[in-house]
Design a protein around this motif. Structure first.
Motif, PDB file in Angstrom:
ATOM      1  N   GLN A   1      30.294   3.664   9.788  1.00  0.00           N
ATOM      2  CA  GLN A   1      29.628   2.524  10.560  1.00  0.00           C
ATOM      3  C   GLN A   1      28.878   1.817   9.496  1.00  0.00           C
ATOM      4  O   GLN A   1      28.810   0.598   9.553  1.00  0.00           O
ATOM      5  CB  GLN A   1      28.929   3.158  11.543  1.00  0.00           C
ATOM      6  CG  GLN A   1      29.616   3.676  12.617  1.00  0.00           C
ATOM      7  CD  GLN A   1      28.723   4.227  13.870  1.00  0.00           C
ATOM      8  OE1 GLN A   1      27.409   4.632  13.391  1.00  0.00           O
ATOM      9  NE2 GLN A   1      29.183   4.798  14.699  1.00  0.00           N
ATOM     10  N   GLN A   2      28.292   2.621   8.408  1.00  0.00           N
ATOM     11  CA  GLN A   2      27.644   1.905   7.434  1.00  0.00           C
ATOM     12  C   GLN A   2      28.613   0.858   6.518  1.00  0.00           C
ATOM     13  O   GLN A   2      28.298  -0.189   6.276  1.00  0.00           O
ATOM     14  CB  GLN A   2      26.934   2.722   6.511  1.00  0.00           C
ATOM     15  CG  GLN A   2      25.756   3.640   7.112  1.00  0.00           C
ATOM     16  CD  GLN A   2      25.027   4.546   6.368  1.00  0.00           C
ATOM     17  OE1 GLN A   2      25.559   4.886   5.245  1.00  0.00           O
ATOM     18  NE2 GLN A   2      23.941   4.948   6.623  1.00  0.00           N
ATOM     19  N   TRP A   3      29.881   1.582   6.145  1.00  0.00           N
ATOM     20  CA  TRP A   3      30.638   0.738   5.502  1.00  0.00           C
ATOM     21  C   TRP A   3      31.380  -0.445   6.367  1.00  0.00           C
ATOM     22  O   TRP A   3      31.280  -1.785   5.825  1.00  0.00           O
ATOM     23  CB  TRP A   3      31.911   1.550   5.435  1.00  0.00           C
ATOM     24  CG  TRP A   3      33.251   0.849   4.929  1.00  0.00           C
ATOM     25  CD1 TRP A   3      34.237   0.421   5.428  1.00  0.00           C
ATOM     26  CD2 TRP A   3      33.507   0.731   3.678  1.00  0.00           C
ATOM     27  NE1 TRP A   3      35.269   0.129   4.724  1.00  0.00           N
ATOM     28  CE2 TRP A   3      34.621  -0.072   3.483  1.00  0.00           C
ATOM     29  CE3 TRP A   3      32.649   0.925   2.403  1.00  0.00           C
ATOM     30  CZ2 TRP A   3      35.256  -0.536   2.158  1.00  0.00           C
ATOM     31  CZ3 TRP A   3      33.369   0.526   1.164  1.00  0.00           C
ATOM     32  CH2 TRP A   3      34.462  -0.080   0.887  1.00  0.00           C
TER      33      TRP A   3
ATOM     34  N   SER B   1      31.502  13.136   0.882  1.00  0.00           N
ATOM     35  CA  SER B   1      31.103  12.766  -0.399  1.00  0.00           C
ATOM     36  C   SER B   1      31.566  11.407  -1.254  1.00  0.00           C
ATOM     37  O   SER B   1      30.807  10.672  -1.931  1.00  0.00           O
ATOM     38  CB  SER B   1      31.301  13.893  -1.563  1.00  0.00           C
ATOM     39  OG  SER B   1      30.662  15.156  -1.318  1.00  0.00           O
ATOM     40  N   VAL B   2      32.846  10.956  -0.897  1.00  0.00           N
ATOM     41  CA  VAL B   2      33.551  10.019  -1.433  1.00  0.00           C
ATOM     42  C   VAL B   2      32.946   8.750  -1.043  1.00  0.00           C
ATOM     43  O   VAL B   2      32.563   7.702  -1.558  1.00  0.00           O
ATOM     44  CB  VAL B   2      35.071  10.013  -1.410  1.00  0.00           C
ATOM     45  CG1 VAL B   2      35.599   8.686  -1.763  1.00  0.00           C
ATOM     46  CG2 VAL B   2      35.639  11.131  -2.473  1.00  0.00           C
TER      47      VAL B   2
ATOM     48  N   ILE C   1      29.438   4.181  -0.650  1.00  0.00           N
ATOM     49  CA  ILE C   1      28.462   3.228   0.200  1.00  0.00           C
ATOM     50  C   ILE C   1      27.103   3.215  -0.882  1.00  0.00           C
ATOM     51  O   ILE C   1      26.282   2.096  -0.626  1.00  0.00           O
ATOM     52  CB  ILE C   1      28.330   3.835   1.650  1.00  0.00           C
ATOM     53  CG1 ILE C   1      29.673   3.626   2.299  1.00  0.00           C
ATOM     54  CG2 ILE C   1      26.995   3.419   2.137  1.00  0.00           C
ATOM     55  CD1 ILE C   1      29.521   4.228   3.779  1.00  0.00           C
ATOM     56  N   ASP C   2      26.669   4.114  -1.295  1.00  0.00           N
ATOM     57  CA  ASP C   2      25.507   4.189  -1.989  1.00  0.00           C
ATOM     58  C   ASP C   2      25.638   3.112  -3.174  1.00  0.00           C
ATOM     59  O   ASP C   2      24.556   2.663  -3.454  1.00  0.00           O
ATOM     60  CB  ASP C   2      24.988   5.574  -2.565  1.00  0.00           C
ATOM     61  CG  ASP C   2      24.538   6.702  -1.585  1.00  0.00           C
ATOM     62  OD1 ASP C   2      24.155   6.145  -0.351  1.00  0.00           O
ATOM     63  OD2 ASP C   2      24.711   7.749  -1.676  1.00  0.00           O
TER      64      ASP C   2
ATOM     65  N   VAL D   1      24.183  -2.155  -5.431  1.00  0.00           N
ATOM     66  CA  VAL D   1      24.718  -3.480  -5.780  1.00  0.00           C
ATOM     67  C   VAL D   1      23.766  -4.542  -4.782  1.00  0.00           C
ATOM     68  O   VAL D   1      23.450  -5.633  -5.286  1.00  0.00           O
ATOM     69  CB  VAL D   1      26.107  -3.566  -5.819  1.00  0.00           C
ATOM     70  CG1 VAL D   1      26.570  -5.147  -5.918  1.00  0.00           C
ATOM     71  CG2 VAL D   1      26.773  -2.938  -6.735  1.00  0.00           C
ATOM     72  N   LYS D   2      23.745  -4.208  -3.769  1.00  0.00           N
ATOM     73  CA  LYS D   2      23.332  -5.290  -2.667  1.00  0.00           C
ATOM     74  C   LYS D   2      21.914  -5.289  -2.973  1.00  0.00           C
ATOM     75  O   LYS D   2      21.358  -6.644  -2.951  1.00  0.00           O
ATOM     76  CB  LYS D   2      23.509  -4.661  -1.310  1.00  0.00           C
ATOM     77  CG  LYS D   2      22.947  -5.459  -0.008  1.00  0.00           C
ATOM     78  CD  LYS D   2      22.943  -4.675   0.997  1.00  0.00           C
ATOM     79  CE  LYS D   2      22.161  -5.351   2.275  1.00  0.00           C
ATOM     80  NZ  LYS D   2      22.427  -4.664   3.559  1.00  0.00           N
TER      81      LYS D   2
END
Length: 185
Positions: free
Chosen positions: A102-104, A161-162, A167-168, A173-174
């Protein structure tokens, strides 16, 4: 009755001893052939009906087997089917993976993920899905095998983990872009 039969035979002895009229044997043989042919058709008809009934029963049995086996195949074997504790661990991993995805999706909607990154993630997820399908098949074949159960747990850990790592990094970058934009203004 015997006397009457004997009297009829004596009176017609002459006619009975004469040769049969012309074509009598051919007509008699034709009638016999016709009766034999009718009996053969009758026997074939019975055999065909029996064969059709057997085929129908076999097809019906096959359809019932497919119907009931399809219901079993619809529900994939999971760790929850092995034990309640494994089910809780599996639930944790699957819900965490869903939250990460969902974050993706939010990062995609915000425009922070390029098309190339999206394709890379889709490729990774397809590979993970294929691995999961293989592990589920192995788990279904060997539900009590600790190696398969551990492989399923490692699979969930690796997938989480991947996704979390990607996402982290994208969040970093964001954040960096936001701070760079603030310093430039």
């Amino acid at each position: 009755m015997n006397d009457l039969l004997e009297k009829t035979i004596r009176e017609n002895k002459q006619a009975l001893e004469e040769d049969a009229p012309m074509g009598h044997f051919e007509r008699f043989e034709a009638k016999l052939d016709q009766e034999l042919h009718h009996k053969k058709q009758f026997n074939r008809k019975i055999y065909l009906q029996i064969a059709a009934a057997v085929i129908f029963v076999l097809l019906l049995g096959n359809q019932l087997r497919m119907y009931f086996s399809t219901e079993k195949e619809l529900a994939p074997v999971t760790l929850a089917s092995v034990s309640e504790e494994y089910g809780e661990v599996e639930f944790y991993f699957t819900s965490s993976i869903d939250q990460s995805m969902q974050q993706w999706e939010k990062l995609i909607a915000d425009g922070y993920i390029s098309e190339a990154n999206q394709q890379m993630m889709e490729k990774e997820m397809k590979e993970f899905d294929q691995m999961e399908a293989q592990l589920q098949e192995e788990l279904q074949a060997n539900p009590d095998d600790e190696r398969v159960i551990n492989a399923m747990l490692e699979y969930y850990q690796a997938k989480l983990s991947v996704i979390t790592l990607i996402i982290d990094k994208l969040k970093e970058v964001k954040q960096q872009k936001m701070t760079d934009n603030e310093t430039q203004v």
